[in-house]
Write an enzyme that holds these catalytic residues in place. Structure first.
Site, PDB file in Angstrom:
ATOM      1  N   SER A  80       0.845  -1.188   0.000  1.00 53.59           N
ATOM      2  CA  SER A  80       0.000   0.000   0.000  1.00 53.59           C
ATOM      3  C   SER A  80       0.879   1.236   0.000  1.00 53.59           C
ATOM      4  CB  SER A  80      -0.881   0.016   1.251  1.00 53.59           C
ATOM      5  OG  SER A  80      -1.480   1.289   1.454  1.00 53.59           O
ATOM      6  N   TYR A 106      -0.235  -0.204  10.671  1.00 51.13           N
ATOM      7  CA  TYR A 106      -0.560  -0.536   9.280  1.00 51.13           C
ATOM      8  C   TYR A 106       0.625  -0.249   8.365  1.00 51.13           C
ATOM      9  CZ  TYR A 106      -2.982  -0.550   4.776  1.00 51.13           C
ATOM     10  OH  TYR A 106      -3.365  -0.814   3.478  1.00 51.13           O
TER      11      TYR A 106
END
Length: 234
Positions: A80, A106
């Site tokens: 990501s 994350y």
């Protein structure tokens, strides 16, 4: 074929691996969670790191022989642009020393996805296995953002540009390219976005790849850490 697999559960990953037979030509490590409330696995691992990285690490390394048997296998690690928010926290990956931050957790897991590709590409080149990572873009149609009450300011700091917003098909395109296209035959250890290799990340732009995510020493260090944490013989 269908089989149960819980990436946060080492026993589930081990069972899946032991049940596999025959060569494996394509492995896409696509599952993931984002910005979850502070949660730990029974083994004490932070849930995002455990699910997004350690589970995929154990799965891919456990299936290494099957990938090698294919002769020209490809492994795709879905990362990501969120990786630019932070590196792997080698001294405290489970947030036991500092307060938990869902976005740093994350970011760490997504940086780990890229570092896995870098190190696996180097280790598995002799087996004909290509390993690459990618940013699929921001895809609102999935349930990845189910833990969010509203778009977080911390995820898109003021003044940033270049967010790649896509629908599901568009978001899957780069994964499909790396998994099967002859256009990337022989390409390995790279990070892609928008169906092409990404350039270096520039401050203030939510595109590109951070230098720490492609660093070979970081990749080696993470591989060794992941081997210890998963108890795998990688």
């Amino acid at each position: 074929r269908g089989a149960a697999l819980d990436l946060a559960d080492p026993a589930s990953v081990a069972a899946f691996v032991s049940g596999w037979s025959g060569p494996l030509h394509i492995l896409v490590n696509n599952a993931g969670i984002m910005a979850t409330p502070e949660t730990r696995t029974p083994e004490g691992r932070e849930l995002q790191f455990a699910t997004n990285h350690l589970g995929h690490f154990a799965l891919a390394t456990g299936l290494h022989e099957a990938l090698a048997a294919a002769g020209n296998a490809r492994v795709v690690a879905v990362s990501s642009v969120g990786h630019i928010n932070g590196p792997v926290r080698f001294e405290d990956p489970d947030f036991t020393r500092e307060p938990y931050d869902p976005w740093l957790a994350y970011a760490q897991s997504k940086t780990a996805n890229i570092l896995f590709a870098v190190e696996a590409a180097a280790r598995w080149a002799k087996d004909g296995i290509a390993v690459n990572a990618l940013n699929p873009g921001r895809i609102a149609e999935t349930s990845l953002g189910r833990h969010l009450q509203a778009p977080p300011a911390s995820f898109d700091p003021a003044g940033t540009t270049g967010v790649s917003v896509k629908d599901t098909a568009q978001g899957a395109a780069t994964s499909a390219l790396l998994a099967g296209s002859p256009l990337v035959e022989g390409v390995t250890g790279r990070y892609f976005e928008d169906c092409e290799e990404a350039g270096p990340h520039t401050e203030g732009v939510r595109r590109g790849v951070a230098a720490y995510a492609l660093d070979r020493e970081n990749a080696r260090r993470l591989w060794e850490l992941s081997t210890r944490l998963t108890g795998t013989d990688a």
